[in-house]
Each structure stands twice: as C-alpha cells, then as structure tokens.
Design an enzyme around this catalytic site. Sequence first.
Site, PDB file in Angstrom:
ATOM      1  N   MET A  78       0.816  -1.212   0.000  1.00 27.23           N
ATOM      2  CA  MET A  78       0.000   0.000   0.000  1.00 27.23           C
ATOM      3  C   MET A  78       0.859   1.276   0.000  1.00 27.23           C
ATOM      4  SD  MET A  78      -2.987  -1.098   2.707  1.00 27.23           S
ATOM      5  CE  MET A  78      -3.962   0.384   2.426  1.00 27.23           C
ATOM      6  N   HIS A  79       0.206   2.394  -0.290  1.00 26.17           N
ATOM      7  CA  HIS A  79       0.720   3.758  -0.079  1.00 26.17           C
ATOM      8  C   HIS A  79       1.785   4.210  -1.072  1.00 26.17           C
ATOM      9  CE1 HIS A  79      -1.324   3.179   3.708  1.00 26.17           C
ATOM     10  NE2 HIS A  79      -0.432   2.319   4.141  1.00 26.17           N
ATOM     11  N   ASP A 237      -2.640  -4.802   0.335  1.00 27.80           N
ATOM     12  CA  ASP A 237      -2.169  -6.123   0.779  1.00 27.80           C
ATOM     13  C   ASP A 237      -2.815  -6.580   2.079  1.00 27.80           C
ATOM     14  OD1 ASP A 237      -0.800  -4.251   2.319  1.00 27.80           O
ATOM     15  OD2 ASP A 237       1.192  -4.965   1.792  1.00 27.80           O
TER      16      ASP A 237
END
Length: 489
Positions: A78-79, A237
């Site tokens: 992520m991110h 995830d």
Amino acid sequence: MYYVGIDLGTSAVKLLLMQEDGTIKNIVSRDYPLSFPHPGWSEQNPTDWWDAVRDGLKELLIGTPAKEVRGIGAGGQMHGLVILDDKDQVIRPAILWNDGRTQKETDYLNNEIGKDKLREYTGNIAFAGFTAPKILWVRENEPENFKRIRKVMLPKDYINYKLTGSFCTDYSDASGMLLLDVANKTWSKEMLNICGLSEEMLPKLYESFDVVGNLKPEVARELDLNPSVKVVAGAGDNAAAAIGTGTVGKGHCNISLGTSGTLFLSDDKFMLPSEGIHSFAHADGHYHLMGCMLSAASCNKWLMEEVLHTKDYDAERELITDEMLGRNHVFFLPYLMGERAPHNDPLARGCFIGMTMDSDRTDLVQAMLEGVAFGMRDSLEEAKKAGADIHSSMICGGGSKSSLWRRIFCNVMNIEITMPETEQGPGYGGAILAAVADGKYESVEAACEKLVSIKARIEPEPELAARYEERYQAFRKLYPALKDAFKAL
C-alpha cells in the site's frame, strides 16, 4: 476453472493459481530490487514489478489450459506513489510505504491543515508513509517531475493498468492515500486542492471484487491466455490478506506478521478511531480499523542475518525455554524504519534496553520476538479505545510459522490465536476476489465461509499472560521516555 492471485510485495511478487474450490495448484515467486538512496528512503522501479509479474505468470500457467483461467486479482503493497507522464512513462522510482522522507510534509498536514480537518476530509490523520505527503514532497523537491504528472496510482494499480489499460483503484488501497473520503468512498476535493491535483489525475474507484477490465490483446497473446480473462480491482495487501484468512464482516480480527505487522479489525460500518490507528474501506465492501507497525518479521531477519550472521532461525529460538518467557530483563523497541501505529514517528529507532553483563544473544532474540508482539499490542489498545471488543484473532504472514512467536503473541495480546488451513496471504485473497467477480460465489463473505477454515487454535496461558502484562506495562513507558532523544539523534 482457475483464478490467479498476485501478491505484489516489497521484496518480491508471489503469484498463485487457485482452483475454484480453493485448492492451490501452483505458486511462483520473482524477486526485484529495493533501493535506499538516502537514509530513511525506500524506492522501487515499477517496471521491475511488471517484468516480474509478466515472467512469473508465464511460469505459473505452464500446462494450464488457457480457457480455464477466468480471472486475476492482485493484492499489493500500500501507499506507494507511482506517477506517470502524458506518454504513460514512469516519471521517477516509486516512493514506498516504508519511506520516511516526508516528516516535514506530514507535520504540515497534521499541524497546519490540522488533524481535525484531515479526519473530516478523509477519516484519518497524516502518516509519513501515506501517499499524499509524498505528493507534497515531490511538489516541493522535484517541481519539474511534479509538473509532468498526469496519472497518480498505487503499486498494484500499475500492474492492473499494464494488464488491462484501465486506470483504476479500489477503495481499500485508496484509503491509505489520504486522498479518499473513506466514509463516503469518494475522492476528497479538499485534499486534491491541498496536494495540487485534479481528479482526472486519480484513478476511477471500484470495490475490490469489481471487474475493471479484460486483458489487453497483446498481453493475452504473450501470456497465452484468452483476452476475456477478467481482472478485478484487487485490494491493498492487508485487506487482501484479511480476505485470505476470512476476516470479513463484523467483529473479526487478523494479525499479519510479515515484513511489516498489522492488526486488522473488520466491521460492517465506518468507525472514526483514535489518531493512532487507521479507518479504511475493506475489500469485502465494508470497513476496517488497522494498526500498522513498519518493522515486524523484518526485525527477525535483521537481527538473525545482519547482527548474529545466521540463517538458522530455529536454532536460535530453541534456546528460549518456557521459564524464560515473560521474565526477560531485556526489551527491544522494534522501530528500525521509524514507526507508524500508534506513534506516527519516522524518527523513532530500534533499541535494545536493559542489558547487563549476563545478557546474551538468546536474551536479544527473545527480546526481539517479544518487542514486536508488544508493538502490536499497542495497536490493540488503540482499537479498544475505538470500541473494539477482541477475544480472538487469526494470524498469518511469514513470522506466524514460528510456534514460539505465535505463543508469545497469544499471551502478550491475551486473546485466542487461530491459524488458517491455507495461508497464502494477499495472493489468496486476490484469487478469491477474482472468483467472486466471476460469479462462483455470491459475495466475498460467502466465498470466505466456503474456502477458509481453521487448522489450529492457541489459548492464552493465565500465568504467562499475567507475566507478559507486567512486561508490557514496562515496555509502553519506553517510547515516551526516548521520544525526544530520537529527535536529537
């Protein structure tokens, strides 16, 4: 029929081929480089992800009739900030989830825009790993690159874009950008203005189990698949891993003990938590609370391989006896990459504290295992403040394979710990989402009820849990005592 699950991780991509009954037919993994160009920075080249996915899929599908592969679903780290120009070329290496360069931008968002405003706009405050602070960093430090931006996406969305040409994301992954109004599942106009973006630069939003497109003809030819293969939006995830462990609907919990560590609490409604943890959309169409620590099982790898120079993890853990548990005088603060939940401090650092002349390597190994569990307990306490009532949790991830570590977690948390029969992380969740999209199951919850089962349960041991409670209360005083020292360092 078969469904492909993609787990786009930090060090490698793991691909699996799942039959519609949940049986795993094949698993393939491909590594790719990870770059640390400056202390605290973490980057990867998105084209390396695509090369690894494409080559891995070719091996994964050997001997599988093309007409029997019906869908693909991805769970991804992520991110990460992936930016493309007007020619769809990657502008710069992706800035990853564990990158800590954005302290200035994070402070600006939290202190000048204000935490109350951020929570009003998105449901969350700013953390250094989130995507919005990275966009501000690029605008400030790489203005020429910022001017070139035409598309902003997350890591697994880049893979979906290469597979289908669809510029898309899902609500669970988008929640971690600090650009999404999570409660209302729409891009926040206020956050777009703050970051200097237009909505056209952001992907179209979908539920994780929605079909976002079919394979591009040239990709289908290269992979020897039918162009009709459905590609779903997928998930971040942690949400994908939660699907893979059946952590869906109201009141279920999953602990993921991977490179990072997460405490994931599913719910059927949006909750506004304390500042220390996140409130995100879930891949089942609902919501979840999540606390994330940046270094979890990676602490184990670091200590064993970089400090003790061994890869025989089991041999080190075998020296920790029952009598030693809950009685270690050495503590470990697991902040090797800074920390996210609940401290939100990229300047925090890892520490061993309490060593004496009789401390040995076994004390350090035990302290590391316990320190990660204590750090995750911090997120559990934050979730309780938000009203969560947790008595049991699934556990998954590479670190969960250690029976000793599971026992430590069980007693530090003082809750029942269960293990899923099939533990394949985000890739398994991605494949389940693809099966739902193909109509094999009427909902994500129905698929999880059918495909996810428990193979083992661990109950807390009252005497050991009491010893760990005392140790935890000592542990939680250490970070506040050292916070100013970390800044000075």
